[in-house]
Design a protein around this motif. Structure first.
Motif, short mmCIF file in Angstrom:
data_model
loop_
_atom_site.label_atom_id
_atom_site.label_comp_id
_atom_site.label_asym_id
_atom_site.label_seq_id
_atom_site.Cartn_x
_atom_site.Cartn_y
_atom_site.Cartn_z
N ARG A 1 1.32 -1.25 0.45
CA ARG A 1 0.20 0.07 -0.31
C ARG A 1 1.24 1.36 -0.06
O ARG A 1 -0.18 2.23 -0.37
N TYR B 1 -10.17 6.60 -10.66
CA TYR B 1 -10.20 5.19 -10.63
C TYR B 1 -10.34 4.30 -12.28
O TYR B 1 -10.48 4.59 -12.22
N SER C 1 -10.03 0.53 -7.62
CA SER C 1 -8.68 0.56 -6.76
C SER C 1 -8.69 2.55 -7.31
O SER C 1 -8.40 2.62 -9.50
#
Length: 359
Positions: free
Chosen positions: A133, A165, A169
């Motif tokens: 991340r 997007y 995601s």
């Protein structure tokens, strides 16, 4: 010659004389005579000189063997049947280590150990820190950094504040200027600490303890901010699309206005510092409200990436008020913390001398 006994008996019971057969072809061809060979009929490869001994029952013991004599001493250092070799001397070991083959083997073994250690560190680190991340927040380039700095300092001309997007995601920050990142906050933190030490040195107040206090206090305050925001969201039961790293990124953008205000105070004194701080605080608050509004007011019920869903769900009146209050709380605390971390570093007058051209 063929002989038939029945034909030799006459009618009178006497024996008749046998006739000689003169036709040789009726008797068949004679067998060929084998060739004369003076040697033996076969050449035997091996022949016993003496006949084998007759079979005897029982076990024959060797009477010449002495069972009372001690056997050879056992050798536990080496395998049986192999000669004992002396240990290598240090000089021989040193020369062996200088061989290219031995050095290559040692180098390959060291690389394998380093690779295994790296895998272990990454596996243990991923248990506590979301490394995958974190890569998203550092996926930036020079063009993105420049545009993001201009957006923080001059946000009034920007119109599109929605995040982009890719399916479910968000896209990387290098492709979306509205996406949060951690590169600018981390570089801003380091630059702030170095600039604080430089300004303290110009005022003859520099010491290693002072720069350590500046670094630790700035880090402690940003951790305090994170805890304060998360506790506020939990107590008010406010659901948002913001993640912890998103809040960390938006909290770190205040270092940009802190650096700008310190540079203004370095050149213009306290007047320039306060003028710069007022303007940059207003621009930072405007930027945070516009950016956080998309993710705070949308809640966590739907994602803006869904093309056929309502990107702005209609929460209850109390839920909307809590989100608005949270936006105002963030927009106010950021300028206040910026002032608290920088006001004691500003000199009373300009420190940098004004360079006049020589006549």
């Amino acid at each position: 010659m063929n002989f038939n006994a029945s034909r030799n008996v006459g009618h009178s019971g006497g024996i008749r004389k046998a006739k000689r057969v003169s036709d040789v072809s009726a008797m068949g061809a004679p067998s060929p005579t084998p060739a004369f060979s003076p040697g033996p009929p076969y050449n035997a490869p091996y022949s016993h000189g003496t006949p084998p001994p007759p079979y005897q029952e029982g076990i024959q013991l060797d009477t010449t063997q002495n069972f009372a004599s001690p056997g050879p001493a056992p050798n536990y250092g080496y395998m049986g049947g192999f000669p004992q070799t002396p240990m290598a001397s240090p000089a021989q070991l040193g020369s062996m280590l200088q061989q290219p083959i031995v050095q290559d083997m040692a180098f390959q073994y060291g690389n394998q150990l380093a690779a295994q250690g790296k895998e272990v560190v990454q596996r243990e680190l991923s248990r506590f820190v979301p490394v995958s991340r974190m890569r998203y927040y550092f996926a930036v380039d020079t063009r993105y950094v420049l545009k993001k700095l201009m957006l923080i300092l001059f946000p009034f001309t920007h119109k599109e504040w929605m995040l982009k997007y890719d399916q479910d995601s968000p896209v990387q920050p290098r492709y979306d200027i509205n996406a949060p990142d951690l590169y600018i906050p981390s570089m801003g933190y380091v630059t702030y600490v170095l600039l604080a030490g430089f300004m303290l040195g110009l005022q003859h107040r520099f010491s290693p303890e002072q720069i350590g206090m500046q670094a630790s206090s700035a880090l402690a305050y940003i951790i305090f901010e994170m805890i304060l925001y998360l506790v506020t969201l939990y107590i008010t039961n406010t659901n948002t699309n913001l993640k912890t790293l998103d809040l960390l990124a938006f909290s770190g953008y205040k270092y940009i206005i802190m650096i700008g205000s310190l540079l203004a105070g370095l050149m213009l004194g306290r007047t320039g510092y306060y003028c710069s701080l007022v303007y940059t605080s207003f621009t930072l608050s405007y930027f945070l409200v516009k950016t956080l509004r998309v993710q705070v007011l949308s809640g966590s019920g739907s994602s803006p990436a869904a093309p056929y869903s309502d990107p702005w769900p209609r929460p209850s009146a109390s839920g909307t008020k809590r989100r608005v209050y949270f936006l105002l709380f963030v927009a106010i605390t950021q300028p206040l913390l910026s002032w608290w971390l920088t006001y004691h570093l500003v000199p009373s007058s300009a420190v940098l001398p004004v360079i006049t051209p020589a006549r």
